[in-house]
Design a protein around this motif. Structure first.
Motif, mmCIF file in Angstrom:
data_model
loop_
_atom_site.group_PDB
_atom_site.id
_atom_site.type_symbol
_atom_site.label_atom_id
_atom_site.label_comp_id
_atom_site.label_asym_id
_atom_site.label_seq_id
_atom_site.Cartn_x
_atom_site.Cartn_y
_atom_site.Cartn_z
ATOM 1 N N ASN A 1 -4.869 -3.418 -0.929
ATOM 2 C CA ASN A 1 -5.054 -2.029 -0.496
ATOM 3 C C ASN A 1 -5.262 -1.882 1.015
ATOM 4 O O ASN A 1 -5.679 -0.821 1.479
ATOM 5 C CB ASN A 1 -6.207 -1.381 -1.281
ATOM 6 C CG ASN A 1 -7.522 -2.094 -1.019
ATOM 7 O OD1 ASN A 1 -7.524 -3.165 -0.425
ATOM 8 N ND2 ASN A 1 -8.624 -1.494 -1.432
ATOM 9 N N PHE B 1 0.845 -1.203 0.000
ATOM 10 C CA PHE B 1 0.000 0.000 0.000
ATOM 11 C C PHE B 1 0.881 1.254 0.000
ATOM 12 O O PHE B 1 0.654 2.198 -0.734
ATOM 13 C CB PHE B 1 -0.919 -0.005 1.226
ATOM 14 C CG PHE B 1 -1.839 1.181 1.270
ATOM 15 C CD1 PHE B 1 -3.025 1.179 0.543
ATOM 16 C CD2 PHE B 1 -1.529 2.313 2.007
ATOM 17 C CE1 PHE B 1 -3.875 2.283 0.561
ATOM 18 C CE2 PHE B 1 -2.367 3.423 2.035
ATOM 19 C CZ PHE B 1 -3.542 3.405 1.309
ATOM 20 N N LYS C 1 -4.203 -1.023 4.643
ATOM 21 C CA LYS C 1 -3.160 -0.087 5.078
ATOM 22 C C LYS C 1 -2.156 -0.756 6.012
ATOM 23 O O LYS C 1 -1.021 -0.335 6.126
ATOM 24 C CB LYS C 1 -3.790 1.121 5.767
ATOM 25 C CG LYS C 1 -4.526 2.005 4.761
ATOM 26 C CD LYS C 1 -4.943 3.305 5.381
ATOM 27 C CE LYS C 1 -5.702 4.113 4.333
ATOM 28 N NZ LYS C 1 -6.555 5.121 4.883
ATOM 29 N N ASN D 1 0.933 4.237 -2.824
ATOM 30 C CA ASN D 1 0.184 5.434 -2.433
ATOM 31 C C ASN D 1 1.012 6.564 -1.821
ATOM 32 O O ASN D 1 0.461 7.609 -1.480
ATOM 33 C CB ASN D 1 -0.915 5.054 -1.432
ATOM 34 C CG ASN D 1 -1.963 4.190 -2.084
ATOM 35 O OD1 ASN D 1 -2.845 4.691 -2.754
ATOM 36 N ND2 ASN D 1 -1.827 2.886 -1.919
#
Ligand SMILES: C[S@@+](CC[C@H](N)C(=O)[O-])C[C@H]1O[C@@H](n2cnc3c(N)ncnc32)[C@H](O)[C@@H]1O
Length: 248
Positions: free
Chosen positions: A238, A155, A240, A159
Motif C-alpha cells: 500500500n 497501489f 503510494k 485504488n
C-alpha cells in the motif's frame, strides 16, 4: 490498445504552465525529498548531479543551494525560464540548465548522481523507456547513483477510480483514467479556470516493484534498495510510491 498508436509527443502540450505547474507541491515536501536524495546517495559537496527531467527545478535549486554542481534538464521552455529566474535571484552559479528531449541526451560518465523524480518515467513506449535508462546509465561515473521515484503501480491498480475531481487554487480539475492495457494508463485531465475548460491527455506506463527492478537491471543498474516513501520506509503493497536507489 497499442501504445505505439498513441500520441508519442503528448508531453509537449501537456506540460505547459497554463495547465500543469508545480505550485501545488509544498516546499516542505521538496525539502524532504532533497534530504532523502542526499542521505540515500551519500553525495558530498561539489559532486555532479543530473536532475532529469527537472520541471521547474525544485530539486535542482535546493541541491545547488547546498553546494552541489547541478545540471537541470527539461524539454519545457516555460518551466526552465522560471527556474533560470529563480537561480539568478538567489545568485546560484553552480546550476546549468539544458533544454532537451530527455531521450536525446549524450552525456558520458559525467555525473556522480542522476535523479528522476515525481513520476517522470514511463512516458514513452517500452523501447524508449528502456533506452532512456540506458542513457542515464551511460551518463553516470562508475559507482554513480541513480534515484528514481514513481507512483507505485500496485497501489494505483487497487485504488484508482475511473474519475476523480479536485479543487486546486482557483481551478477545478477533473481527471479520467483509462487502462489501455494491463500497464498503460491513459490520463485525460480537464481543467476549468476562469470559465474556460482545457483538456489534455498523457500516457503512463505503470511499474510495480518487479517490472521496475527488471528494466533497471536490464539497463545495467544494480538495484540497492527500494523504498515506499521519503522517510526511508521500505516498499509495501500500500505504499503510494516506489523509490529505487541504484548504482552503476
Ligand atoms: C511530473 S514533472 C516532474 C518534474 C520534476 N522532476 C519535479 O519533480 O518537479 C515531469 C517533467 O517531465 C518533462 N518532460 C516530459 N517529457 C519530456 C521529454 N521527452 N524530455 C524532457 N523533459 C520531458 C516535463 O516538461 C515535466 O517538467
Amino acid at each position: 490498445m497499442d501504445r505505439n498508436k498513441t500520441n508519442k509527443e503528448w508531453f509537449k502540450s501537456f506540460f505547459k504552465k497554463d495547465f500543469y505547474n508545480f505550485d501545488f507541491i509544498p516546499k516542505k515536501r521538496t525539502q524532504e525529498e532533497v534530504s532523502f536524495i542526499i542521505k540515500a546517495s551519500g553525495i558530498k559537496k561539489g559532486f555532479k548531479i543530473l536532475d532529469i527531467p527537472c520541471g521547474a527545478a525544485r530539486h535542482s535549486l535546493e541541491l545547488a543551494k547546498k553546494k552541489f554542481d547541478v545540471t537541470a534538464l527539461d524539454y519545457s521552455k516555460e518551466y526552465l525560464e522560471d527556474a533560470v529566474k529563480k537561480a539568478q535571484k538567489t545568485g546560484l552559479k553552480n546550476i546549468t540548465f539544458v533544454r532537451k528531449d530527455m531521450r536525446k541526451i549524450d552525456f558520458r560518465e559525467e555525473f556522480d548522481l542522476a535523479i528522476n523524480m515525481f513520476t517522470s518515467f514511463g512516458y514513452f513506449d517500452d523501447k524508449d523507456n528502456y533506452l532512456f535508462l540506458k542513457k542515464i546509465y551511460r551518463s553516470l561515473k562508475k559507482g554513480g547513483v541513480f534515484i528514481i521515484d514513481i507512483k507505485n503501480g500496485v497501489f494505483r491498480k487497487n485504488n484508482l477510480s475511473e474519475k476523480n475531481w479536485d479543487i486546486i487554487g482557483d481551478a477545478i480539475e477533473l481527471q479520467e483514467f483509462v487502462w489501455l492495457n494491463k500497464t498503460t494508463l491513459k490520463n485525460i485531465w480537464h481543467k476549468i479556470e476562469n470559465g474556460e475548460m482545457k483538456t489534455r491527455v498523457f500516457y503512463l506506463k505503470v511499474y510495480d516493484k518487479k517490472s521496475l527492478n527488471k528494466i533497471l537491471k536490464k539497463a545495467g543498474f544494480k538495484v540497492k534498495k527500494i523504498y515506499g516513501d521519503f522517510d526511508f520506509s521500505l516498499l509495501k503493497k500500500n505504499s503510494k510510491r516506489i523509490i529505487a536507489v541504484c548504482k552503476k
